[in-house]
Design an enzyme around this catalytic site. Structure first.
Site, mmCIF file in Angstrom:
data_model
loop_
_atom_site.group_PDB
_atom_site.id
_atom_site.type_symbol
_atom_site.label_atom_id
_atom_site.label_comp_id
_atom_site.label_asym_id
_atom_site.label_seq_id
_atom_site.Cartn_x
_atom_site.Cartn_y
_atom_site.Cartn_z
ATOM 1 N N GLU A 122 0.817 -1.236 0.000
ATOM 2 C CA GLU A 122 0.000 0.000 0.000
ATOM 3 C C GLU A 122 0.842 1.275 0.000
ATOM 4 O O GLU A 122 0.346 2.327 -0.400
ATOM 5 C CB GLU A 122 -0.964 0.029 1.199
ATOM 6 C CG GLU A 122 -2.104 -0.959 1.113
ATOM 7 C CD GLU A 122 -1.779 -2.281 1.773
ATOM 8 O OE1 GLU A 122 -0.569 -2.646 1.871
ATOM 9 O OE2 GLU A 122 -2.713 -2.982 2.203
ATOM 10 N N LYS A 157 9.089 7.712 3.166
ATOM 11 C CA LYS A 157 9.654 6.562 3.886
ATOM 12 C C LYS A 157 11.186 6.536 3.727
ATOM 13 O O LYS A 157 11.921 6.252 4.666
ATOM 14 C CB LYS A 157 9.021 5.280 3.342
ATOM 15 C CG LYS A 157 9.741 3.995 3.652
ATOM 16 C CD LYS A 157 9.465 3.545 5.045
ATOM 17 C CE LYS A 157 10.129 2.281 5.509
ATOM 18 N NZ LYS A 157 11.054 1.603 4.674
ATOM 19 N N GLY A 194 8.533 8.134 -1.979
ATOM 20 C CA GLY A 194 7.968 8.110 -0.644
ATOM 21 C C GLY A 194 8.864 8.802 0.373
ATOM 22 O O GLY A 194 10.089 8.702 0.298
ATOM 23 N N HIS A 251 3.673 1.747 -1.851
ATOM 24 C CA HIS A 251 3.888 1.999 -3.279
ATOM 25 C C HIS A 251 2.576 2.434 -3.946
ATOM 26 O O HIS A 251 2.565 3.332 -4.785
ATOM 27 C CB HIS A 251 4.354 0.723 -3.977
ATOM 28 C CG HIS A 251 5.622 0.126 -3.444
ATOM 29 N ND1 HIS A 251 5.633 -1.028 -2.707
ATOM 30 C CD2 HIS A 251 6.915 0.517 -3.539
ATOM 31 C CE1 HIS A 251 6.873 -1.336 -2.382
ATOM 32 N NE2 HIS A 251 7.678 -0.411 -2.867
HETATM 33 P P1 AMP Z 1 11.186 0.545 -2.963
HETATM 34 O O1 AMP Z 1 10.437 -0.421 -3.818
HETATM 35 O O2 AMP Z 1 11.363 0.097 -1.550
HETATM 36 O O3 AMP Z 1 12.459 1.030 -3.609
HETATM 37 O O4 AMP Z 1 10.254 1.823 -2.851
HETATM 38 C C1 AMP Z 1 9.782 2.489 -3.998
HETATM 39 C C2 AMP Z 1 9.168 3.799 -3.596
HETATM 40 O O5 AMP Z 1 8.070 3.550 -2.703
HETATM 41 C C3 AMP Z 1 10.149 4.704 -2.828
HETATM 42 O O6 AMP Z 1 9.978 6.045 -3.270
HETATM 43 C C4 AMP Z 1 9.730 4.520 -1.399
HETATM 44 O O7 AMP Z 1 10.022 5.631 -0.585
HETATM 45 C C5 AMP Z 1 8.233 4.332 -1.538
HETATM 46 N N1 AMP Z 1 7.715 3.638 -0.370
HETATM 47 C C6 AMP Z 1 8.128 2.439 0.132
HETATM 48 N N2 AMP Z 1 7.465 2.145 1.274
HETATM 49 C C7 AMP Z 1 6.626 3.191 1.512
HETATM 50 C C8 AMP Z 1 5.680 3.501 2.547
HETATM 51 N N3 AMP Z 1 5.476 2.687 3.572
HETATM 52 N N4 AMP Z 1 5.013 4.662 2.451
HETATM 53 C C9 AMP Z 1 5.206 5.510 1.417
HETATM 54 N N5 AMP Z 1 6.084 5.287 0.426
HETATM 55 C C10 AMP Z 1 6.782 4.146 0.451
#
Ligand code: AMP
Length: 281
Positions: free
Chosen positions: A35, A149, A147, A37
């Protein structure tokens, strides 16, 4: 919704959209979508005519002893989530498509990448900047969604876009959490039952940090209180607890405009990150 694996296919599809005068949003991810992503994709769908989601576990951002091989992957499930959320295209390249043989060009940032996660993960942001730079060139989006995050990543990408004159807007989106507070992450799947309970100390420390920052407590007191809380959990090992300026990532006083309070904590072998951003002006 289409899934493509080559740069050429992405370029030709985006070219057609551009001929029709449509705007394009990009959501870069490593897949195993949740959720968090999904909130980025939703926002991109609201703000653009067409949305590209990249799903690529980027080898250059993992250190030699990190979890590149073990990182969870499930493109079929990702495709369902993207389609249901309104994305138009998934770009899911093989590593050889992004880094053809002989590749030796990288984007290497200084200063902002030396602190926080960059200390423990020295090559991480070189990989992140390189892959995001490449994705920006390949897709040519009007906006790209990241994010909060990964707050350091957001600060680094914003800086890179400014410094290297990329012609797009970076949009930051709030952290999505589980009901009990833990920030959603693909890496949460590594946690066993006991570790999942222990992991709550990470978000609890951030909530404490936020509360004390809002009361304008001294930075050193806040960091100490957060450390004390985390250290009470036997399965937790602190990598860092930092309070910095959101733009420069340099140590902040509580008078700074925008403060980032960020932690990285090992729960067992799993390294989790969390943060809050507090706006003072
Ligand atoms: P990742 O697949 O972990 O590289 O994340 C891809 C994008 O999704 C990045 O911009 C992250 O910051 C964002 N993202 C991952 N987890 C979250 C979360 N819990 N809340 C908001 N954005 C997120």
């Amino acid at each position: 919704m289409k899934i493509v694996k080559t740069v050429a296919e992405v370029r030709s599809i985006v070219k057609e959209w551009r001929k029709e005068g449509l705007t394009v949003g990009l959501v870069p991810t490593m897949g195993y979508l949740h959720e968090g992503h999904q909130s980025l994709i939703k926002r991109a769908v609201e703000e653009n005519d067409k949305v590209v989601v990249s799903v690529f576990v980027n080898p250059t951002q993992f250190g030699p002893n990190e979890d590149y091989e073990d990182y969870p992957r499930d493109i079929d499930k990702d495709a369902v989530l993207c389609e249901n959320t309104g994305a138009d295209l998934i770009f899911n390249p093989e590593p050889e498509e992004m880094y053809p043989e002989g590749n030796c060009s990288y984007i290497n940032m200084t200063r902002l990448t030396d602190v926080l996660c960059g200390k423990t993960r020295p090559i991480h942001f070189k990989g992140v900047c390189t892959v995001c730079g490449k994705l920006f060139h390949i897709v040519g989006p009007d906006r790209a969604y990241f994010g909060e995050k990964d707050a350091q990543q957001l600060a680094v990408i914003r800086r890179m876009v400014k410094d290297l004159n990329f012609d797009l807007t970076i949009v930051g989106c709030p952290i999505v959490r589980e009901e009990d507070g833990l920030a959603k992450s693909s890496r949460n799947t590594y946690l066993n039952e006991k570790e999942r309970v222990a992991a709550l100390v990470v978000s609890k420390s951030i909530f404490l940090g936020r509360e004390m920052l809002e009361k304008k407590a001294p930075v050193e007191d806040i960091k100490k209180a957060m450390r004390d809380l985390i250290e009470k959990e036997p399965l937790a090992k602190i990598d860092y607890v930092e309070i910095v300026d959101m733009d420069t990532l340099l140590p902040a006083e509580t008078e700074a405009d925008t403060i980032l309070c960020a932690v990285a904590v090992y729960i067992g072998k799993t390294r989790l990150i969390d943060n809050c951003i507090v706006y003072f002006n």
